[in-house]
Design a protein around this motif. Structure first.
Motif, PDB file in Angstrom:
ATOM      1  N   LEU A 204       0.994  -1.212   0.191  1.00 40.58           N
ATOM      2  CA  LEU A 204      -0.412  -0.321  -0.383  1.00 40.58           C
ATOM      3  C   LEU A 204       0.877   0.955  -0.223  1.00 40.58           C
ATOM      4  O   LEU A 204       1.683   1.409   1.002  1.00 40.58           O
ATOM      5  N   ARG A 205       0.719   1.841  -1.468  1.00 42.55           N
ATOM      6  CA  ARG A 205       1.300   2.940  -0.695  1.00 42.55           C
ATOM      7  C   ARG A 205       0.641   4.706  -0.840  1.00 42.55           C
ATOM      8  O   ARG A 205      -0.306   4.635  -0.956  1.00 42.55           O
ATOM      9  N   LEU A 206       1.371   4.865   0.299  1.00 39.83           N
ATOM     10  CA  LEU A 206       0.320   5.733   1.103  1.00 39.83           C
ATOM     11  C   LEU A 206       1.501   7.351   1.010  1.00 39.83           C
ATOM     12  O   LEU A 206       2.434   7.576   1.166  1.00 39.83           O
ATOM     13  N   GLY A 207       0.678   8.309   0.318  1.00 43.99           N
ATOM     14  CA  GLY A 207       0.752   9.499  -0.007  1.00 43.99           C
ATOM     15  C   GLY A 207       0.023  10.936   0.646  1.00 43.99           C
ATOM     16  O   GLY A 207      -1.271  10.321   1.008  1.00 43.99           O
ATOM     17  N   ALA A 208       0.283  11.264   0.532  1.00 40.13           N
ATOM     18  CA  ALA A 208      -0.796  12.363   0.472  1.00 40.13           C
ATOM     19  C   ALA A 208      -1.370  13.282  -0.581  1.00 40.13           C
ATOM     20  O   ALA A 208      -1.384  13.292  -1.413  1.00 40.13           O
ATOM     21  N   GLY A 209      -2.741  13.004   0.570  1.00 42.87           N
ATOM     22  CA  GLY A 209      -3.950  13.263  -0.658  1.00 42.87           C
ATOM     23  C   GLY A 209      -3.816  12.186  -1.709  1.00 42.87           C
ATOM     24  O   GLY A 209      -5.380  12.248  -1.928  1.00 42.87           O
ATOM     25  N   HIS A 210      -3.299  11.030  -1.233  1.00 40.14           N
ATOM     26  CA  HIS A 210      -3.191   9.848  -2.484  1.00 40.14           C
ATOM     27  C   HIS A 210      -3.375   8.563  -1.835  1.00 40.14           C
ATOM     28  O   HIS A 210      -1.539   8.377  -1.255  1.00 40.14           O
ATOM     29  N   LEU A 211      -3.289   7.492  -2.455  1.00 39.65           N
ATOM     30  CA  LEU A 211      -3.092   6.169  -1.761  1.00 39.65           C
ATOM     31  C   LEU A 211      -3.098   5.278  -2.894  1.00 39.65           C
ATOM     32  O   LEU A 211      -4.292   5.980  -4.304  1.00 39.65           O
ATOM     33  N   ILE A 212      -3.093   4.229  -3.422  1.00 43.09           N
ATOM     34  CA  ILE A 212      -2.812   3.682  -3.974  1.00 43.09           C
ATOM     35  C   ILE A 212      -2.261   2.026  -3.458  1.00 43.09           C
ATOM     36  O   ILE A 212      -1.321   1.744  -2.599  1.00 43.09           O
ATOM     37  N   VAL A 213      -3.052   0.999  -3.457  1.00 44.46           N
ATOM     38  CA  VAL A 213      -2.831  -0.428  -3.676  1.00 44.46           C
ATOM     39  C   VAL A 213      -1.897  -1.422  -5.183  1.00 44.46           C
ATOM     40  O   VAL A 213      -2.096  -0.734  -6.120  1.00 44.46           O
ATOM     41  N   GLY A 214      -1.032  -2.069  -4.411  1.00 44.82           N
ATOM     42  CA  GLY A 214      -0.070  -3.053  -5.273  1.00 44.82           C
ATOM     43  C   GLY A 214      -0.280  -4.019  -5.652  1.00 44.82           C
ATOM     44  O   GLY A 214       0.299  -4.341  -4.484  1.00 44.82           O
ATOM     45  N   LEU A 215      -0.792  -4.812  -6.571  1.00 47.17           N
ATOM     46  CA  LEU A 215      -0.766  -6.628  -6.330  1.00 47.17           C
ATOM     47  C   LEU A 215      -0.136  -6.840  -6.669  1.00 47.17           C
ATOM     48  O   LEU A 215      -0.430  -7.347  -8.560  1.00 47.17           O
ATOM     49  N   ASN A 216       0.544  -7.728  -6.838  1.00 53.21           N
ATOM     50  CA  ASN A 216       1.626  -8.308  -7.570  1.00 53.21           C
ATOM     51  C   ASN A 216       1.177  -9.829  -7.922  1.00 53.21           C
ATOM     52  O   ASN A 216       0.746 -10.664  -7.224  1.00 53.21           O
ATOM     53  N   ARG A 217       1.017  -9.958 -10.013  1.00 54.18           N
ATOM     54  CA  ARG A 217      -0.019 -11.119 -10.133  1.00 54.18           C
ATOM     55  C   ARG A 217       1.565 -11.511 -11.012  1.00 54.18           C
ATOM     56  O   ARG A 217       0.726 -12.033 -11.891  1.00 54.18           O
ATOM     57  N   SER A 218       2.498 -11.115 -10.720  1.00 52.37           N
ATOM     58  CA  SER A 218       3.813 -12.222 -11.378  1.00 52.37           C
ATOM     59  C   SER A 218       3.824 -11.369 -12.897  1.00 52.37           C
ATOM     60  O   SER A 218       4.804 -10.452 -13.089  1.00 52.37           O
ATOM     61  N   SER A 219       2.669 -11.572 -14.009  1.00 50.23           N
ATOM     62  CA  SER A 219       2.891 -10.751 -15.286  1.00 50.23           C
ATOM     63  C   SER A 219       2.489  -9.211 -14.998  1.00 50.23           C
ATOM     64  O   SER A 219       2.943  -9.090 -15.752  1.00 50.23           O
TER      65      SER A 219
END
Length: 405
Positions: A204-219
């Protein structure tokens, strides 16, 4: 005239599929209705936690599950401008499966329903959209559904189970309305290519005003861009270049791939946290998201739905088989599953209020939120979080015998 069965389940998601299998294994006639023609839909939850993995072992599907394309993750990290914090470390669990398994939900559902189809008393009807309930004086007596030709059919059943998701048609048909507890965000899901030099974990990338979840699906990366509640239209109005810029700033190693991002390929999840005051009526039981919509925080929705299904099968198989089902049996399922549901929702709401909402509303984020720092520094809290993510407050186990197909 229509069909007659012992249990008709509306919804072929995790709760409906697992309940259908467990009842069929117990010799009970089951019909599962799934409104789509297949299970292939992007951006469905597909995190299988230790609790569900152990249930698969208990019903003999563990080895076949291991053959599915999958990725195992034992930590979930939060990435901030100041560094990284382990939000959940499943290596702390005493478990045969101390990890989260990422498996496409269509593969999981295919595995479960193919196993159920080995029993002659199980039917899965695709392109079958439940739209109303059949009623007798004082009870629900079955369901009405439409097939892919638009023709309407009736199925009379001793028990009707609504497992048709957070936008449950049968919930509305029964006149039930959930209590909404609020969520500060929605999630825009999309994918970008992954290369070998990228990081390996889920984050989970937590920044000021923005968040993004990154799920590694291999490809590829499955990415969840978190936006304030109801505000994705503003993102759309700002244009694709602005979204590409935000993604590149939050996750710099993806910057060279954001040019492939297209708004038409974005799927927006309207986050809701709610639950019904009452999950049943005479002849009707609601399970999974139809009874309690969960936030995507910690990715526990599938696993709670599966635990609902196991608890329902454990309690109801005997009365259904004996023809002695009573409304108090349905009430007992809710009594069993309501406390863990409330506990998980409380945790999700706390996390939303403590750092997701504030992060989305800040222009600057000078230090990690206090709950994250505590999660990293207080060992008992780290173990508790791992336990809640991996098993929940009340993990279920299959207590009813199965018979050979």
């Amino acid at each position: 005239m229509g069909d007659t069965t012992t249990c008709c389940i509306a919804g072929g998601g995790p709760a409906g599929a697992v309940l259908g299998l467990l009842l069929a294994r117990s010799g009970i006639d089951v019909i599962v209705l799934e409104k789509h023609g297949d299970f292939l839909r992007d951006f469905r939850g597909d995190t299988i936690h230790p609790s569900t993995r152990e249930i698969l072992d208990e019903i003999g599907l563990g080895p076949r599950f291991e053959e599915l394309p999958q990725r195992k993750v034992d930590r979930v990290n939060v990435v901030t401008d100041q560094g990284e914090i382990a939000l959940a470390d499943l290596r702390l669990l005493r478990s045969r499966h101390p990890y989260i398994t990422f498996v496409p939900q269509w593969d999981f559902l295919t595995l479960v329903t193919e196993e159920a189809a080995r029993y002659p008393n199980f039917q899965l009807r695709m392109h079958a959209e439940a739209f109303d309930l059949l009623r007798e004086p004082g009870r629900v007596a079955g369901v009405r559904y439409r097939d892919d030709k638009g023709e309407e059919h009736d199925i009379r059943a001793t028990l009707t189970v609504a497992a048709d998701g957070r936008n449950s048609t049968l919930q509305r048909a029964a006149g039930l309305r959930p209590t909404e507890y609020g969520a500060p965000m929605d999630v825009a899901w999309f994918r970008l290519d992954r290369v070998a030099s990228d990081r390996q974990d889920t984050f989970l990338r937590l920044g000021a005003g923005h968040l993004i979840v990154g799920l590694n699906r291999s490809s590829y990366w499955q990415l969840g861009y978190v936006v304030p509640k109801g505000r994705f239209e503003e993102v759309r109005e700002q244009g694709i270049e602005e979204l590409r810029r935000h993604v590149g700033e939050l996750v710099p190693f993806l910057r060279d791939r954001t040019g492939a991002l297209d708004l038409d390929a974005v799927s927006v999840l309207e986050v809701r946290v709610n639950r019904l005051r009452r999950w049943y009526r005479p002849g009707l039981l609601l399970l999974g998201d139809a009874a309690h919509a969960m936030s995507p925080v910690a990715g526990v929705g599938i696993n709670l739905a599966v635990q609902d299904a196991v608890a329902a099968a454990n309690r109801l198989a005997g009365p259904l088989r004996a023809g002695t089902l009573r409304t108090r049996d349905l009430a007992a399922v809710q009594r069993r599953r309501l406390p863990p549901t409330m506990a998980v929702q409380r945790l999700q709401l706390t996390l939303q209020d403590a750092f997701i909402g504030p992060a989305l509303n800040r222009r600057r984020l000078t230090r990690p939120p206090l709950p994250l720092k505590l999660a990293e520094r207080v060992p008992p809290l780290r173990r508790l979080i791992a336990r809640m993510v991996g098993y929940g407050p009340l993990p279920e186990h299959v207590r009813i015998p199965g018979s050979p197909p």
